[in-house]
Write an enzyme that holds these catalytic residues in place. Sequence first.
Site, PDB file in Angstrom:
ATOM      1  N   LYS A  92      -7.104 -95.958 -42.498  1.00 39.31           N
ATOM      2  CA  LYS A  92      -5.894 -96.706 -42.834  1.00 39.31           C
ATOM      3  C   LYS A  92      -5.913 -98.108 -42.204  1.00 39.31           C
ATOM      4  O   LYS A  92      -6.434 -98.279 -41.103  1.00 39.31           O
ATOM      5  CB  LYS A  92      -4.705 -95.895 -42.289  1.00 39.31           C
ATOM      6  CG  LYS A  92      -3.356 -96.527 -42.475  1.00 39.31           C
ATOM      7  CD  LYS A  92      -2.264 -95.705 -41.767  1.00 39.31           C
ATOM      8  CE  LYS A  92      -1.156 -96.631 -41.288  1.00 39.31           C
ATOM      9  NZ  LYS A  92      -0.140 -96.007 -40.474  1.00 39.31           N
ATOM     10  N   LYS A 117      -1.973 -90.794 -30.553  1.00 40.90           N
ATOM     11  CA  LYS A 117      -1.607 -91.824 -29.582  1.00 40.90           C
ATOM     12  C   LYS A 117      -1.961 -91.398 -28.165  1.00 40.90           C
ATOM     13  O   LYS A 117      -2.259 -92.237 -27.325  1.00 40.90           O
ATOM     14  CB  LYS A 117      -0.116 -92.165 -29.699  1.00 40.90           C
ATOM     15  CG  LYS A 117       0.201 -92.971 -30.939  1.00 40.90           C
ATOM     16  CD  LYS A 117       1.595 -93.574 -30.906  1.00 40.90           C
ATOM     17  CE  LYS A 117       1.850 -94.414 -32.145  1.00 40.90           C
ATOM     18  NZ  LYS A 117       3.259 -94.842 -32.249  1.00 40.90           N
ATOM     19  N   LYS A 127      -1.978-101.580 -37.661  1.00 43.91           N
ATOM     20  CA  LYS A 127      -1.702-102.776 -36.859  1.00 43.91           C
ATOM     21  C   LYS A 127      -2.273-102.671 -35.450  1.00 43.91           C
ATOM     22  O   LYS A 127      -2.399-103.655 -34.758  1.00 43.91           O
ATOM     23  CB  LYS A 127      -0.212-103.109 -36.845  1.00 43.91           C
ATOM     24  CG  LYS A 127       0.737-102.037 -36.419  1.00 43.91           C
ATOM     25  CD  LYS A 127       2.172-102.581 -36.582  1.00 43.91           C
ATOM     26  CE  LYS A 127       3.193-101.474 -36.614  1.00 43.91           C
ATOM     27  NZ  LYS A 127       4.518-101.961 -36.965  1.00 43.91           N
TER      28      LYS A 127
END
Length: 338
Positions: free
Chosen positions: A198, A116, A201
């Site tokens: 993966k 992140k 979202k």
Amino acid sequence: MAEEAKKRVFSGVQPTGKITLGNYLGAIRNWTPLQEQYDCLFCVVDLHSLTVAQVPAELRKNTLDLVALYIACGLDPNKSALFIQSHVHEHAELAWILDTVAYVGELNRMTQFKDKSRKHADNINMGLMNYPVLMASDILLYQTQYVPVGKDQVQHVELTRDIAERFNARYSDTFVVPECLVSKTGSSIKSLQEPTAKMSKSDPNDNAVLSLTDDADAIRRKLRRAVTDSDTDVHCVHHSANKPGVSNLLNIYSLMSGTTVAEAERLFEGKGYGTFKDAVADVVISVLQPIQAEQKRLLADKSYLESVLKDGAEKASCIAQKTLSKVYRKVGLIPKIR
Ligand code: TRP
């Protein structure tokens, strides 16, 4: 079994962005059967979402959408506590105490923090680094035995165990040391456009992600565009590295229809990709449509949702208060005079 004897389960999803088919298959859907056997708490972790920039009005909407989705997916407010993290103030308070037990070095090593930080290089805030400690607080506050999570969260649960053990060693036995329940299936749902990654979202490419709120047309369109492989037969050895796109679609088909991957493979053997993708779309649509209809109905029933959230927060607070006051006592804080 007496209520006290039931083992406790806690899990949560962030109300950030769109909930994907991966979230559904890897998390929420696997929680429903746990309700029969365990004392379950399912949380919408809104405080975690603040670690990346949010538009306040959208966060509010996403939070309620997710509560309604929990119920629409089969989480039953009569069996489990369904609540919003920020409604139980003990989460943030315990996180502060756990911060004094967690080491900067171990937080700095967390894979998700590093990812992140790379993705949000302009907003590497303290909350982002602290994220796993707040998650440890969520879990430890309820003396949780089992934490059902996808593979990507295992490292955070392991950190939670380390923090619990360290606290227990320093201040005497206080926390249950939790264990992961890792779903074997859904955490392996991959991006439709880049099937080795993966399904996430936060993927900027909308075509890569099946969202739980996608309508039938969007689902069909995205699946038709899904990356497969250059040959035309649906045939692959499952998990084979050479046909990850087909593997992923077979996996989705199998999880959504309840057939095994081998059966699905046999079913589509020799058929072209067009037929196969349409069949995957059919089954995804048939599962998601009733969930979406129920979510919509629930969102229109504001007073019901409010009563669920009130109940859920009450049940959760009751346990959270007990743990927090025990922790405050153990570390040497003076109890408030009442
Ligand atoms: N970090 C989890 C995720 O992104 C969400 C989460 C927050 C969670 N607190 C939790 C999951 C406690 C399980 C238990 O998926």
